[in-house]
Write a protein that holds these residues in place. Structure first.
Motif, short mmCIF file in Angstrom:
data_model
loop_
_atom_site.label_atom_id
_atom_site.label_comp_id
_atom_site.label_asym_id
_atom_site.label_seq_id
_atom_site.Cartn_x
_atom_site.Cartn_y
_atom_site.Cartn_z
N ASP A 1 0.81 -1.21 0.00
CA ASP A 1 0.00 0.00 0.00
C ASP A 1 0.85 1.26 0.00
N ASP B 1 -8.03 3.55 9.49
CA ASP B 1 -8.67 2.24 9.63
C ASP B 1 -8.90 1.98 11.12
N ASN C 1 -6.01 -1.14 0.52
CA ASN C 1 -7.02 -2.21 0.40
C ASN C 1 -7.60 -2.29 -1.01
#
Length: 852
Positions: free
Chosen positions: A174, A279, A229
């Motif tokens: 990521d 998150d 994600n």
């Protein structure tokens, strides 16, 4: 006979045109050379002008002696050039380029035959023509030697790779924050793309955001995407969020905040450099019984969620600060209406994107659906950043950079419209509860000891330094690191208070839970050059003398790279104070010294020999301009007659910052060099505009202060920089020693020159680099339209790809769900930099067969 007569007339015409052109050229040099000499500059232009004018007069008299005098002029020009700049091609080019070209034209047989008076030998060229041939050959040899060397390059290579650091905490696939992570390193451990295969990168997909504003020169798409994600997120100048499939580039959803409270008069600049992601799935938050919408429902709800954002940015008409309301208009009270208790959160809002908007709001939306997450600041998922602000006025304040998120708070600074007035909003930095949006603490540089949230009716200190750039965070120390600007106005500080000075142009460490100041380090004392700290600090652990030291690497506009102990703010690599000019306007009190670091990309003092142009004439005009400006080295105060500020307010480093490799402990950066002229204009104590240009309303008016200011790049009459190239480099630094291991000229003049020639001159730019575990660096910020890949060990350029517009953003890299490493670049351009505006998002990867 007729044919001979006609041919003779053509020859005569060529001869007359060439001689007249040389006479005009020489006359301009004589006139300007006298002026420059009387100003204390070089007399060489006068000498060259006299030689050229004398040569032209003799040529018009049809005498071959004109060729001999022209040979002397060429020899003088080349000798003078080598004496001033050595064997540096870009320094020699203005002095000899056009002169050599005209000399070659004088050697055309038709021209020589039109000169009957002189020696007849050597096939009619005579001794005079042979002399001119010799002078040109000498010049060609010198120019060839100069072009064969790159005297401005510093070659070098890192001798070893350090493997001291554990980078397991870095998400491998990521790019979860603007700087890769909240440490601001701009580093990815991905290593599928290497120096051996980077040349095989190809375009995987291209997407167009559809948000271009050619009528607003400061408005640009300069977002660095987040990839989390298996979704890519970016923002637009209109403060929209776009979510894309990172493997195909297909749009998944788009969110628009419905900007309100803005006017055309004050909206010439708008940008969104990035978004923030959080998150909370592992934090144990209570989830509501309301299920997240499925994909079909989500698409239908996105439009409804946009319409739900209705909070006005200011809640009031524009205040007097903008000069558009009555004096004495009351400051509106904007109330914090965030919930006091944490309500259950919708399941899809456990992962959220935080969007700073152009109308001064902070909005939370679901990272999965793009639908507003109610409960953050209210039912509309919005925190109004005008809460507690003095001098409320739309577009004078908003957050251009993404906020910093921890598991407790969202930390938000803001960009204040510097140089508009001495009664502007505050540069306060605030932390809002990550779940509810309730204000937790405020760091007001004018009242730093009081960090408890202010009460209704109170306002923060006006006009204090602001944090418009990006913050970094160390979770172990629980410290947030804030790069700070200066209070307005930038170019005059005679009226500043001690509170405005204390944190000006500093990096400040505050406790992430309370806002309490732990330490601060000032990079410029009493900043009057717009040398605010523009770049996100990079946090890295360095091994120095066998000890691991938690460090902070802070780039600055003035070219100093300060390496500090991030626990205490003390310098790890030595710094010292140097004496600087005190020659300032009445009422100003410059600081007597300024700090410099072991790692310094500060430019050498500018001299007349550094001036540049396409010919000796425009180069001479730049030298005349320099002689008329006040310039006493770096940190010369702004003046009434005009001051050369070098580096200019764009800085050697800007918001693109630098990239650091935590494994190799290397810094990779793009230092750029472009001088500015800063001129103070005495102004009346009124709201009259005296320096605003068409299309740039409310420029550096500085209402309420003794001086307005005019800033512009130091350019020649032809619109080219007066300073000699290179204007831009890439550089690699060993952070453990401070040694600059390599520095290479970077970029071509293809997209900035009158003729699009791909000469490697080294060009400026804005935007930042990234580095990877594969031993590469990537950069797209130069003003030529390329993204480039470099060998991190040596700085050698290994790959480039043409962009459809300027790439004034920082790239990102990530691992797609198809197992391929991607590089993504946003080519949005930048009107203030002069590059073409665009809306392209382009992803590159190796072919599937080569990614295995």
């Amino acid at each position: 006979m007729w044919r001979e007569s006609k041919f003779g007339k053509v020859i005569s015409m060529i001869h007359i045109i060439l001689a007249s052109l040389i006479l005009l050229f020489g006359g301009a040099l004589v006139f300007g050379g006298v002026r420059l000499g009387l100003l204390g500059g070089s007399w060489a232009y006068l000498v060259l002008g006299v030689l050229l004018a004398l040569s032209a007069l003799l040529l018009l008299a049809r005498r071959k002696s004109g060729l001999a005098i022209y040979a002397v002029a060429i020899t003088f020009a080349i000798g003078w050039g080598v004496w001033e700049v050595g064997l540096y091609w870009w320094g020699l080019a203005p002095r000899v380029g056009i002169i050599i070209l005209l000399g070659l034209l004088l050697l055309l047989p038709a021209v020589v035959r039109s000169l009957p008076h002189g020696s007849p030998g050597f096939r009619g060229y005579g001794i005079e023509g042979v002399g001119l041939v010799g002078a040109i050959m000498l010049s060609v040899i010198v120019v060839g030697l100069a072009m064969a060397t790159q005297s401005k390059d510093l070659p070098g290579e890192f001798a070893q790779t350090r493997m001291d650091q554990d980078t397991a905490e870095v998400p491998r696939g990521d790019w979860s924050a603007y700087g890769g992570t909240i440490a601001g390193q701009r580093y990815s451990p991905l290593a599928q793309i290497t120096p051996e295969n980077v040349s095989e990168l190809e375009v995987a997909w291209e997407y167009h955001a559809g948000d271009i504003h050619v009528d607003l020169p400061g408005t640009a798409l300069e977002s660095t995407p987040l990839i989390v994600n298996d979704t890519m997120y970016l923002c637009t100048p209109q403060s929209e969020i776009i979510a894309l499939d990172p493997v195909t580039g297909k749009e998944r959803w788009r969110f628009s905040p419905n900007l309100v409270g803005l006017t055309d008069k004050l909206s010439t600049y708008a940008t969104c450099r990035g978004l923030s992601y959080h998150d909370a799935t592992s934090l144990g938050w209570e989830v509501s019984g309301e299920p997240p919408p499925d994909k079909k429902q989500a698409l239908s709800l996105v439009e409804a969620s946009m319409a739900g954002v209705t909070i006005d940015a200011s809640g009031a008409a524009q205040n007097v600060v903008a000069g558009t309301a009555q004096a004495g208009a009351p400051n509106p009270v904007i109330v914090d209406d965030a919930p006091t208790n944490a309500e259950p959160i919708r399941l899809d809002c456990l992962r959220r994107i935080f969007l700073p908007t152009r109308d001064a709001r902070l909005i939370a939306v679901s990272a999965e659906t793009g639908i507003i997450c109610p409960g953050f600041g209210g039912e509309d998922g919005t925190v109004n950043l005008w809460i507690g602000q003095p001098n409320v006025s739309p577009t004078t304040y908003y957050s251009t950079s993404p906020p910093l998120v921890t598991n407790e708070v969202v930390v938000v600074g803001g960009s204040v419209n510097d140089n508009l007035s001495n009664a502007l909003p505050s540069g306060v930095v605030r932390a809002f509860d990550i779940r509810t949006g309730r204000l937790v603490w405020n760091f007001d540089p004018g009242n730093p000891e009081s960090t408890e949230p202010i009460t209704v009716g109170e306002t923060y200190t006006q006009n204090v330094p602001n944090n418009w750039s990006l913050a970094s965070y160390d979770p172990e120390l629980n410290l947030v690191y804030l790069p700070m600007g200066s209070g307005s106005p930038d170019q005059y500080g005679g009226d500043r208070t001690p509170e405005q000075e204390r944190f000006s142009a500093s990096v400040v460490a505050v406790n992430a839970s309370t806002g309490e100041v732990r330490w601060s380090f000032q990079t410029v004392h009493h900043d009057i050059w717009d040398y605010d700290v523009p770049a996100q600090p990079s946090l890295i652990d360095l091994t120095i003398s066998g000890q691991v030291v938690p460090a902070l690497v802070q780039p600055t506009k003035q070219g100093e790279i300060f390496v500090l102990d991030r626990r205490t703010g003390e310098a790890i690599l030595p710094t010292e104070e140097i004496a600087v000019s005190q020659n300032a306007v009445e009422g100003e009190q410059p600081a007597p010294t300024q700090p410099v670091s072991t790692i310094s990309f500060a430019p050498d003092d500018v001299t007349g020999a550094d001036m540049w142009g396409l010919s000796p004439v425009d180069q001479m005009m730049c030298r005349i301009s320099l002689a008329q400006l006040r310039y006493e080295g770096r940190y010369t105060p702004p003046s009434l007659e005009g001051t050369l500020t070098h580096p200019g307010s764009f800085g050697i480093f800007n918001w693109g910052a630098v990239a650091v490799d935590p494994v190799r402990q290397i810094m990779f950066g793009m230092p750029v060099y472009l001088g500015f002229i800063s001129r103070l204009i005495p102004r009346p104590n009124t709201l009259d505009e005296i320096v605003s240009a068409p299309g740039y309303p409310m420029g550096n008016e500085n209402f309420g202060t003794p001086y307005a200011a005019v800033l512009r790049p130091f350019m020649s009459p032809l619109g080219l920089p007066c300073q000699s190239p290179p204007w831009g480099y890439i550089a690699g630094v060993d952070l453990t020693t401070g040694e600059t291991v390599y520095q290479h000229v970077n970029g071509t003049v293809r997209d900035v020159a009158p003729i699009p020639l791909p000469f490697e001159a080294g060009v400026p730019g804005i935007g930042g680099p990234i580095v990877t575990g594969g031993g590469l660096a990537f950069l797209s910020g130069t003003v030529d339209y390329y993204v480039r890949g470099y060998d991190l060990a040596s700085g050698e350029e290994l790959w480039r790809s043409r962009l459809p517009a300027g790439g004034q953003s920082t790239p990102a890299t990530y691992m797609g769900h198809d197992g391929r490493q991607y590089l993504v670049v946003v080519a949005g351009g930048h009107g203030y930099v002069g590059t073409k505006l665009g809306d392209a998002v382009i992803a590159y990867s190796l072919s599937r067969s080569k990614s295995q």
